[in-house]
Design a protein around this motif. Structure first.
Motif, PDB file in Angstrom:
ATOM      1  N   PHE A 135     -29.570 -18.617 -81.112  1.00  0.00           N
ATOM      2  CA  PHE A 135     -29.927 -19.141 -79.798  1.00  0.00           C
ATOM      3  C   PHE A 135     -29.890 -20.913 -80.290  1.00  0.00           C
ATOM      4  O   PHE A 135     -28.968 -22.154 -80.483  1.00  0.00           O
ATOM      5  CB  PHE A 135     -30.281 -18.461 -78.835  1.00  0.00           C
ATOM      6  CG  PHE A 135     -29.827 -19.860 -77.451  1.00  0.00           C
ATOM      7  CD1 PHE A 135     -28.439 -19.311 -76.757  1.00  0.00           C
ATOM      8  CD2 PHE A 135     -29.595 -21.116 -76.856  1.00  0.00           C
ATOM      9  CE1 PHE A 135     -27.524 -20.135 -75.603  1.00  0.00           C
ATOM     10  CE2 PHE A 135     -29.918 -22.063 -75.528  1.00  0.00           C
ATOM     11  CZ  PHE A 135     -28.358 -20.832 -75.176  1.00  0.00           C
TER      12      PHE A 135
ATOM     13  N   THR B  38     -26.544 -25.523 -79.703  1.00  0.00           N
ATOM     14  CA  THR B  38     -27.344 -25.211 -78.840  1.00  0.00           C
ATOM     15  C   THR B  38     -27.257 -25.715 -77.378  1.00  0.00           C
ATOM     16  O   THR B  38     -27.225 -24.629 -76.302  1.00  0.00           O
ATOM     17  CB  THR B  38     -28.462 -25.475 -79.224  1.00  0.00           C
ATOM     18  OG1 THR B  38     -29.222 -25.233 -80.229  1.00  0.00           O
ATOM     19  CG2 THR B  38     -30.104 -24.934 -78.351  1.00  0.00           C
ATOM     20  N   VAL B  39     -26.956 -27.033 -77.081  1.00  0.00           N
ATOM     21  CA  VAL B  39     -25.922 -27.474 -75.956  1.00  0.00           C
ATOM     22  C   VAL B  39     -25.365 -27.043 -75.294  1.00  0.00           C
ATOM     23  O   VAL B  39     -25.060 -26.096 -73.952  1.00  0.00           O
ATOM     24  CB  VAL B  39     -25.654 -29.038 -75.817  1.00  0.00           C
ATOM     25  CG1 VAL B  39     -24.931 -29.367 -75.218  1.00  0.00           C
ATOM     26  CG2 VAL B  39     -26.734 -29.739 -76.242  1.00  0.00           C
TER      27      VAL B  39
ATOM     28  N   ARG C 152     -24.118 -23.584 -76.655  1.00  0.00           N
ATOM     29  CA  ARG C 152     -24.532 -22.654 -75.764  1.00  0.00           C
ATOM     30  C   ARG C 152     -24.957 -22.400 -74.768  1.00  0.00           C
ATOM     31  O   ARG C 152     -24.653 -21.693 -73.348  1.00  0.00           O
ATOM     32  CB  ARG C 152     -25.557 -21.752 -76.432  1.00  0.00           C
ATOM     33  CG  ARG C 152     -24.293 -21.432 -78.643  1.00  0.00           C
ATOM     34  CD  ARG C 152     -25.094 -21.288 -78.907  1.00  0.00           C
ATOM     35  NE  ARG C 152     -24.680 -20.692 -80.575  1.00  0.00           N
ATOM     36  CZ  ARG C 152     -25.310 -21.198 -82.055  1.00  0.00           C
ATOM     37  NH1 ARG C 152     -26.234 -21.294 -82.192  1.00  0.00           N
ATOM     38  NH2 ARG C 152     -24.073 -21.013 -83.024  1.00  0.00           N
ATOM     39  N   THR C 153     -25.881 -23.759 -73.844  1.00  0.00           N
ATOM     40  CA  THR C 153     -26.426 -23.485 -72.897  1.00  0.00           C
ATOM     41  C   THR C 153     -25.377 -23.331 -71.676  1.00  0.00           C
ATOM     42  O   THR C 153     -25.181 -23.366 -70.747  1.00  0.00           O
ATOM     43  CB  THR C 153     -27.318 -24.167 -73.254  1.00  0.00           C
ATOM     44  OG1 THR C 153     -28.271 -24.360 -73.960  1.00  0.00           O
ATOM     45  CG2 THR C 153     -28.053 -24.188 -71.369  1.00  0.00           C
TER      46      THR C 153
END
Length: 387
Positions: free
Chosen positions: A132, A158-159, A161-162
């Protein structure tokens, strides 16, 4: 249809730039209206590191540009070719704010790997696959050998995916091969949203005659392209076959030095496509020695169109394109001895080589012309317009 094509251009024009331009030209030729929004990586030098980092994660400027364009000139589809680094995934949200479906072509592995290549220290690396937060890419400074720049890319991934950007904001992804499709599925993208549509060659360059007594390499001169394997193989050939290397890149100076005592190797630099086609068409065969997971291998299909067989590394998408003993030969990746053996075999079997010249042209006419590609792209567009 009305299509907004979005692309972040590279500093050195390569296969991705060529392929998206060909696609836009095809759509216009078929009567569609194509509007282009693009940025160029030359702008990076005009910005601070903080500005580039901020834009990579979320570009408010790109968001406003796309949103305003869609308000002023409504579109049926926003087709994103490449958003990295200056456009950013913010444009998906701009499209959705205006109710326009989004198609994203995946021409590299950026959504899964900070450097977009699955390649580190001279070999395939999948350390960030399925993570992730892609920390290994940061630790190793995989993007441009820069830890800070790699951290920026990792943060962007990451941002989003979040936020669920890839699953919620993109209606359809296009990969160029089934190999790439399976990689993205393994990396977490929804399988039902990923469709395969290859690149194509248009206009038809017409086959050459293969009468030149040489082999040819065409591509970016960079580590992942397997040039060290190519040079080592040429040193092992029992018969010195001329080799023409077309292209430029970060390894240009090193290659110039390494080939000083190899008169059979000629570095031609960048050439206009008309000259490239002529050189490919008259070559005995094209060498494709990449040691990374190519997402396609456009130059191999260009060789097919010119009737030129391909000797390719048995890795990634290029292994999917080349059929061993029909459209060329495959060799073990990074194995110079095996490459030399395959080159020698083809030189010693002229009848089989001539048969391959016929087969590669059939392969091009069957799979990689504008007609097949256009119909496939329309099928994909029709899917998202019904979403």
């Amino acid at each position: 249809m009305r299509i907004l094509s979005v692309h972040n251009r590279y500093q050195i024009r390569g296969g991705e730039d060529e392929s998206r331009q060909a696609e836009e030209n095809m759509l216009r030729e078929m009567g569609h209206q194509v509007t282009v929004y693009e940025e160029h990586n030359d702008r990076v030098a005009q910005m601070s590191q903080l500005q580039v980092a901020s834009r990579t994660i979320w570009s408010s400027e790109a968001y406003q540009i796309v949103q305003n364009q869609l308000k002023q000139q409504p579109q049926d589809i926003v087709h994103v070719q490449n958003f990295f680094p200056l456009i950013s995934p913010s444009i998906y949200y701009a499209a959705k704010s205006e109710g326009v479906p989004v198609v994203q072509t995946l021409r590299n592995y950026r959504l899964l790997c900070p450097n977009g290549l699955f390649f580190r220290d001279g070999q395939v690396c999948e350390d960030c696959m399925g993570k992730f937060v892609p920390l290994p890419g940061v630790i190793h400074g995989c993007y441009r050998d820069n830890h800070l720049a790699s951290a920026t890319v990792a943060t962007m991934l990451t941002v989003h995916r979040t936020l669920g950007t890839w699953t919620k904001m993109v209606d359809v992804f296009i990969t160029l091969t089934e190999f790439a499709r399976q990689k993205f599925i393994a990396g977490g993208l929804p399988a039902d949203k990923i469709f395969v549509k290859s690149n194509f060659i248009h206009p038809d360059p017409q086959p050459g005659e293969g009468k030149g007594n040489y082999a040819v390499f065409v591509g970016r001169l960079s580590e992942e392209k397997g040039l060290d394997t190519l040079l080592a193989a040429w040193q092992q050939l029992p018969v010195k076959l001329p080799l023409k290397i077309i292209g430029d890149g970060p390894l240009t100076a090193k290659l110039t030095a390494d080939t000083q005592n190899m008169p059979e190797i000629e570095l031609l630099g960048r050439k206009p496509m008309s000259e490239v086609y002529d050189l490919i068409g008259e070559a005995k065969f094209l060498i494709f020695p990449s040691n990374w997971y190519e997402t396609f291998g456009r130059v191999a299909v260009e060789a097919f169109a010119k009737g030129t067989p391909v000797i390719a590394a048995d890795i990634g998408a290029i292994a999917e394109l080349v059929e061993h003993n029909r459209t060329g030969l495959k060799f073990m990746p990074s194995n110079s001895a095996d490459l030399a053996a395959k080159v020698t075999w083809l030189l010693e079997h002229p009848q089989e080589l001539n048969q391959m010249r016929q087969e590669v042209r059939i392969e091009y006419e069957t799979k990689y012309t504008i007609k097949q590609n256009y119909h496939k792209l329309l099928e994909i567009y029709d899917l998202v317009r019904k979403v």
